[in-house]
Write a protein that holds these residues in place. Structure first.
Motif, short mmCIF file in Angstrom:
data_model
loop_
_atom_site.label_atom_id
_atom_site.label_comp_id
_atom_site.label_asym_id
_atom_site.label_seq_id
_atom_site.Cartn_x
_atom_site.Cartn_y
_atom_site.Cartn_z
N ARG A 1 4.09 3.26 3.07
CA ARG A 1 4.54 2.72 4.25
C ARG A 1 3.81 3.37 5.24
O ARG A 1 3.36 4.53 5.23
CB ARG A 1 6.02 3.21 4.47
N ARG A 2 3.52 2.62 6.10
CA ARG A 2 2.31 3.40 7.52
C ARG A 2 2.98 2.67 8.46
O ARG A 2 3.47 1.56 8.82
CB ARG A 2 0.94 2.60 7.16
N PRO A 3 3.40 3.82 9.49
CA PRO A 3 3.96 3.27 10.77
C PRO A 3 3.04 2.65 12.09
O PRO A 3 3.00 3.05 12.89
CB PRO A 3 4.38 4.71 11.15
N ILE A 4 2.60 1.72 11.56
CA ILE A 4 1.80 0.87 12.42
C ILE A 4 2.33 -0.51 12.96
O ILE A 4 3.00 -1.33 12.21
CB ILE A 4 0.49 0.18 11.83
N ASP A 5 2.49 -0.70 14.43
CA ASP A 5 3.31 -1.67 14.80
C ASP A 5 4.83 -2.03 14.30
O ASP A 5 5.22 -2.67 14.27
CB ASP A 5 2.48 -3.05 14.91
N GLY A 6 5.28 -0.61 14.04
CA GLY A 6 6.74 -0.47 13.57
C GLY A 6 6.87 -0.32 12.17
O GLY A 6 7.32 0.85 11.77
N GLY A 7 6.24 -0.81 11.16
CA GLY A 7 6.05 -0.66 9.74
C GLY A 7 5.40 -1.63 9.16
O GLY A 7 5.54 -2.93 9.23
N GLU A 8 4.27 -1.02 8.52
CA GLU A 8 3.38 -1.83 7.60
C GLU A 8 3.86 -1.45 5.97
O GLU A 8 3.64 -0.02 5.78
CB GLU A 8 1.93 -1.53 7.81
N PHE A 9 4.17 -2.18 5.21
CA PHE A 9 4.78 -1.86 3.70
C PHE A 9 3.74 -2.33 2.94
O PHE A 9 3.34 -3.58 2.87
CB PHE A 9 6.24 -2.18 3.68
N ALA A 10 3.59 -1.79 1.84
CA ALA A 10 3.05 -2.22 0.43
C ALA A 10 3.51 -1.88 -0.74
O ALA A 10 4.18 -0.60 -0.86
CB ALA A 10 1.56 -1.74 0.28
N THR A 11 4.10 -2.73 -1.60
CA THR A 11 4.73 -2.41 -2.77
C THR A 11 3.59 -2.51 -3.92
O THR A 11 2.76 -3.67 -3.76
CB THR A 11 5.65 -3.30 -3.15
N ILE A 12 3.50 -1.88 -4.75
CA ILE A 12 2.45 -2.02 -5.99
C ILE A 12 3.32 -1.88 -7.24
O ILE A 12 4.29 -0.87 -7.55
CB ILE A 12 1.60 -0.84 -6.01
N MET A 13 3.34 -3.16 -7.90
CA MET A 13 3.92 -3.05 -9.27
C MET A 13 3.23 -3.16 -10.34
O MET A 13 1.95 -3.60 -10.28
CB MET A 13 4.90 -4.43 -9.39
N THR A 14 3.42 -2.41 -11.51
CA THR A 14 2.56 -2.16 -12.56
C THR A 14 3.13 -2.90 -13.75
O THR A 14 4.15 -2.66 -14.03
CB THR A 14 2.29 -0.84 -12.91
N PHE A 15 2.53 -3.65 -14.33
CA PHE A 15 2.78 -4.64 -15.49
C PHE A 15 1.67 -4.14 -16.71
O PHE A 15 0.76 -4.19 -16.53
CB PHE A 15 2.90 -6.13 -15.22
N ALA A 16 2.43 -4.37 -17.74
CA ALA A 16 1.42 -4.36 -19.10
C ALA A 16 0.67 -5.27 -19.33
O ALA A 16 -0.47 -5.32 -19.91
CB ALA A 16 2.53 -4.18 -20.34
N ASP A 17 1.21 -6.57 -18.84
CA ASP A 17 0.43 -7.82 -19.14
C ASP A 17 0.93 -8.93 -18.58
O ASP A 17 2.13 -8.71 -17.65
CB ASP A 17 0.45 -8.37 -20.77
N GLN A 18 0.23 -10.16 -18.32
CA GLN A 18 0.62 -11.33 -17.51
C GLN A 18 1.81 -11.78 -18.02
O GLN A 18 2.65 -12.18 -17.17
CB GLN A 18 -0.34 -12.43 -18.01
N ALA A 19 2.26 -11.86 -19.29
CA ALA A 19 3.47 -12.17 -19.50
C ALA A 19 4.75 -11.56 -18.90
O ALA A 19 5.80 -12.13 -18.32
CB ALA A 19 3.77 -12.02 -21.31
N ALA A 20 4.40 -10.28 -18.65
CA ALA A 20 5.43 -9.49 -17.95
C ALA A 20 5.50 -9.90 -16.42
O ALA A 20 6.69 -10.01 -15.86
CB ALA A 20 5.26 -8.10 -18.03
N VAL A 21 4.39 -10.26 -15.76
CA VAL A 21 4.62 -10.64 -14.38
C VAL A 21 5.35 -12.00 -14.23
O VAL A 21 5.94 -12.44 -13.25
CB VAL A 21 2.97 -10.93 -13.73
N VAL A 22 4.83 -12.80 -15.36
CA VAL A 22 5.72 -14.47 -15.16
C VAL A 22 6.93 -13.92 -15.25
O VAL A 22 7.68 -14.81 -14.96
CB VAL A 22 4.78 -15.27 -16.31
N CYS A 23 7.51 -13.17 -16.24
CA CYS A 23 8.75 -12.82 -16.29
C CYS A 23 9.62 -12.38 -15.25
O CYS A 23 10.49 -12.63 -14.83
CB CYS A 23 9.25 -11.78 -17.42
N PHE A 24 8.68 -11.56 -14.32
CA PHE A 24 9.34 -10.97 -13.33
C PHE A 24 9.33 -12.11 -12.11
O PHE A 24 10.41 -12.45 -11.47
CB PHE A 24 8.42 -9.83 -12.58
N ALA A 25 8.28 -12.93 -11.78
CA ALA A 25 8.04 -13.49 -10.69
C ALA A 25 8.31 -15.33 -11.09
O ALA A 25 8.37 -16.22 -10.13
CB ALA A 25 6.58 -13.68 -10.23
N GLY A 26 8.34 -15.57 -12.29
CA GLY A 26 8.62 -16.97 -12.66
C GLY A 26 7.12 -17.83 -12.97
O GLY A 26 6.18 -17.37 -12.57
#
Length: 92
Positions: free
Chosen positions: A45-70
């Motif tokens: 989180r960076r307090p620019i213009d209210g709030g700038e947020f970034a999430t960083i998710m770590t996955f073992a492989d592409q199959a896990a990303v597809v499982c999460f996001a569809g």
């Protein structure tokens, strides 16, 4: 290993509520899904213009990303409750 990075911005009035929602509900909900290959999630989180947020998710492989996001795994996953607190966010 794959990293999925997403950014969103909130107003000053919604920044704390958005961070609270992520930490209290959204992140635990993701972790409770017990997705094989999901390794971690971080919040920046960076307090620019209210709030700038970034999430960083770590996955073992592409199959896990597809499982999460569809099948549209390159599209952002932003629950409606989070959308209501954001002024804008990465869509893809």
């Amino acid at each position: 290993m794959l990293k999925r990075i997403w950014c969103g911005w909130s107003t000053p009035a919604n920044a704390d509520a958005y961070e609270d929602l992520l930490r209290a509900a959204i992140f635990p909900g993701i972790e409770a899904r017990n997705i094989a290959g999901f390794l971690s999630i971080e919040l920046l989180r960076r307090p620019i213009d209210g709030g700038e947020f970034a999430t960083i998710m770590t996955f073992a492989d592409q199959a896990a990303v597809v499982c999460f996001a569809g099948p549209m795994h390159e599209t952002a996953v932003v629950p409606p409750a989070a959308q209501r607190l954001l002024s804008r966010y990465d869509g893809v």
